[in-house]
Write a protein that holds these residues in place. Structure first.
Motif, PDB file in Angstrom:
ATOM      1  N   ALA A 264     -12.758  10.168  20.583  1.00 48.18           N
ATOM      2  CA  ALA A 264     -12.008  10.022  19.337  1.00 48.18           C
ATOM      3  C   ALA A 264     -12.270   8.629  18.792  1.00 48.18           C
ATOM      4  N   GLU A 265     -12.638   8.561  17.530  1.00 46.35           N
ATOM      5  CA  GLU A 265     -12.948   7.274  16.916  1.00 46.35           C
ATOM      6  C   GLU A 265     -12.337   7.211  15.523  1.00 46.35           C
ATOM      7  N   VAL A 266     -11.995   6.014  15.088  1.00 43.78           N
ATOM      8  CA  VAL A 266     -11.430   5.800  13.768  1.00 43.78           C
ATOM      9  C   VAL A 266     -12.566   5.694  12.760  1.00 43.78           C
ATOM     10  N   LEU A 267     -12.532   6.555  11.749  1.00 44.63           N
ATOM     11  CA  LEU A 267     -13.547   6.528  10.700  1.00 44.63           C
ATOM     12  C   LEU A 267     -13.191   5.534   9.601  1.00 44.63           C
ATOM     13  N   ALA A 268     -11.924   5.495   9.228  1.00 45.62           N
ATOM     14  CA  ALA A 268     -11.505   4.614   8.140  1.00 45.62           C
ATOM     15  C   ALA A 268     -10.002   4.441   8.183  1.00 45.62           C
ATOM     16  N   GLU A 269      -9.552   3.300   7.702  1.00 48.10           N
ATOM     17  CA  GLU A 269      -8.131   3.017   7.582  1.00 48.10           C
ATOM     18  C   GLU A 269      -7.860   2.353   6.232  1.00 48.10           C
ATOM     19  N   ALA A 270      -6.669   2.561   5.719  1.00 46.88           N
ATOM     20  CA  ALA A 270      -6.231   1.908   4.482  1.00 46.88           C
ATOM     21  C   ALA A 270      -4.718   1.844   4.502  1.00 46.88           C
ATOM     22  N   SER A 271      -4.157   0.891   3.783  1.00 47.89           N
ATOM     23  CA  SER A 271      -2.705   0.733   3.768  1.00 47.89           C
ATOM     24  C   SER A 271      -2.236   0.347   2.375  1.00 47.89           C
ATOM     25  N   ARG A 272      -0.955   0.586   2.136  1.00 48.35           N
ATOM     26  CA  ARG A 272      -0.323   0.244   0.869  1.00 48.35           C
ATOM     27  C   ARG A 272       1.087  -0.272   1.152  1.00 48.35           C
ATOM     28  N   ASP A 273       1.535  -1.213   0.328  1.00 48.55           N
ATOM     29  CA  ASP A 273       2.873  -1.786   0.466  1.00 48.55           C
ATOM     30  C   ASP A 273       3.382  -2.103  -0.929  1.00 48.55           C
ATOM     31  N   GLN A 274       4.519  -1.548  -1.297  1.00 50.18           N
ATOM     32  CA  GLN A 274       5.092  -1.795  -2.609  1.00 50.18           C
ATOM     33  C   GLN A 274       6.605  -1.855  -2.518  1.00 50.18           C
ATOM     34  N   VAL A 275       7.218  -2.513  -3.485  1.00 51.01           N
ATOM     35  CA  VAL A 275       8.665  -2.676  -3.543  1.00 51.01           C
ATOM     36  C   VAL A 275       9.189  -1.915  -4.746  1.00 51.01           C
ATOM     37  N   GLU A 276      10.215  -1.089  -4.527  1.00 47.17           N
ATOM     38  CA  GLU A 276      10.810  -0.276  -5.579  1.00 47.17           C
ATOM     39  C   GLU A 276      12.319  -0.466  -5.560  1.00 47.17           C
ATOM     40  N   ARG A 277      12.980   0.094  -6.549  1.00 44.73           N
ATOM     41  CA  ARG A 277      14.439   0.015  -6.608  1.00 44.73           C
ATOM     42  C   ARG A 277      15.054   0.734  -5.408  1.00 44.73           C
ATOM     43  N   GLY A 278      16.205   0.286  -5.004  1.00 45.16           N
ATOM     44  CA  GLY A 278      16.778   0.757  -3.755  1.00 45.16           C
ATOM     45  C   GLY A 278      17.509   2.073  -3.813  1.00 45.16           C
ATOM     46  N   ASN A 279      17.751   2.621  -5.010  1.00 50.95           N
ATOM     47  CA  ASN A 279      18.521   3.863  -5.117  1.00 50.95           C
ATOM     48  C   ASN A 279      17.632   5.086  -5.302  1.00 50.95           C
ATOM     49  N   LEU A 280      16.416   5.058  -4.738  1.00 50.57           N
ATOM     50  CA  LEU A 280      15.521   6.209  -4.824  1.00 50.57           C
ATOM     51  C   LEU A 280      16.050   7.356  -3.956  1.00 50.57           C
TER      52      LEU A 280
END
Length: 341
Positions: A264-280
């Protein structure tokens, strides 16, 4: 009121006429001495005597485990001599048998593409008995000539996001739409997972690999290798009025090498981080994470334009025949847009 002794009760009341109170009054020794009536032997091939000569009607519907009608299935009551042609289901999977002898019968339904099913039924004289039959596809090894792609997650929402990543990988062309590629629907894999003996997340657990079970999974689906799409998410407060949404997507390649070892090998990785309003609410959170997954899939695709890590699995050698059709309908229905010219 005088009290009756247990001995007097035994003299006055026979065992066959005792009600609930009588059974409670008996001692274990008395029960051991009581005659035991064995359960009558059930013979499903013959009708009850009191119903011989009565006629009944049987109607039914035959479908597969996906709810699709099975046409051309042969239906028979074992032991019933029918001089006419065998009963077959129509294009809607329906069948009908008029003037069947009443009683208990063993219903047998056979189709070459499914496991034969036998089911006991009771036909009542003068009545119509409906029956629903679900046929299972036989779980048999297939040639390993396909590349699968499957979304996996430890929780329900991460499994859905993993499936979303898998579908985006095909839609965006990370894994080209070819006859060797099978985008697997994790909702349709339960019969195979029961046969293998592991739930999906544990079967493809990165830190605790199970080569024998994964090999069986490959055999039953005819897979040469599989791409696992995995998404992890973390939602936490960023401020009193805001929330942080962080997700990480990963594409893994699971295969067996020439020595039969699971790799088993990792082909690709990506990440995201965002801030939104707290009442979602939950639906809004799910939608935002889906957008992040789509963005990460597009990012991975931009890296693979020049050097595609799956090229050896996607191209057929000259003269190589296409893979035979799979016995299992486990593919996700995708409409792949044509590339602009």
């Amino acid at each position: 009121m005088p009290l009756f002794s247990l001995t007097a009760l035994r003299r006055k009341v026979s065992l066959g006429s005792l009600g609930l109170c009588g059974w409670l009054a008996l001692t274990p020794g008395a029960l051991a001495q009581a005659p035991v009536t064995p359960i009558p032997h059930f013979t499903p091939l013959f009708p009850h005597r009191d119903q011989v000569g009565s006629q009944a009607r049987l109607v039914g519907q035959v479908s597969n485990s996906l709810g699709q009608p099975v046409a051309g299935a042969q239906v028979q009551l074992e032991g019933l001599e029918n001089p006419h042609q065998p009963i077959q289901t129509d294009e809607r999977g329906a069948f009908e048998l008029d003037q069947a002898p009443a009683g208990r019968w063993m219903l047998t339904v056979w189709h070459p593409d499914y496991e034969t099913l036998q089911q006991e039924i009771l036909l009542q004289g003068g009545l119509t008995t409906p029956v629903d039959v679900v046929l299972q596809v036989p779980i048999r090894p297939q040639p390993r000539r396909r590349l699968g792609i499957l979304g996996v997650g430890g929780l329900e929402h991460t499994q859905l996001l993993g499936q979303r990543l898998a579908m985006e990988a095909v839609r965006l062309g990370l894994i080209p739409n070819s006859e060797k590629v099978v985008p697997l629907d994790n909702r349709r894999l339960q019969p195979i997972l029961r046969q293998v003996g592991w739930p999906l997340y544990e079967l493809f657990e990165w830190d605790r690999r199970k080569p024998e079970a994964v090999s069986q999974f490959f055999d039953y689906l005819g897979l040469e290798a599989i791409v696992i799409a995995r998404v992890d998410v973390l939602t936490r407060p960023a401020s009193p009025t805001e929330v942080s949404l962080r997700s990480r997507s990963r594409l893994e390649l699971w295969r067996f090498d020439e020595q039969g070892n699971l790799v088993a090998e990792v082909l690709a990785e990506a990440s995201r981080d965002q801030v939104e309003r707290g009442n979602l609410n939950a639906a809004e959170l799910a939608q935002l994470y889906q957008i992040q997954v789509t963005q990460m899939a597009a990012e991975v695709g931009s890296r693979w334009k020049e050097n595609h890590p799956l090229a050896s699995y996607l191209e057929r050698t000259p003269g190589e025949a296409p893979p035979p059709p799979s016995h299992w309908d486990t593919a996700v229905e995708l409409v792949i847009p044509s590339s602009p010219r």
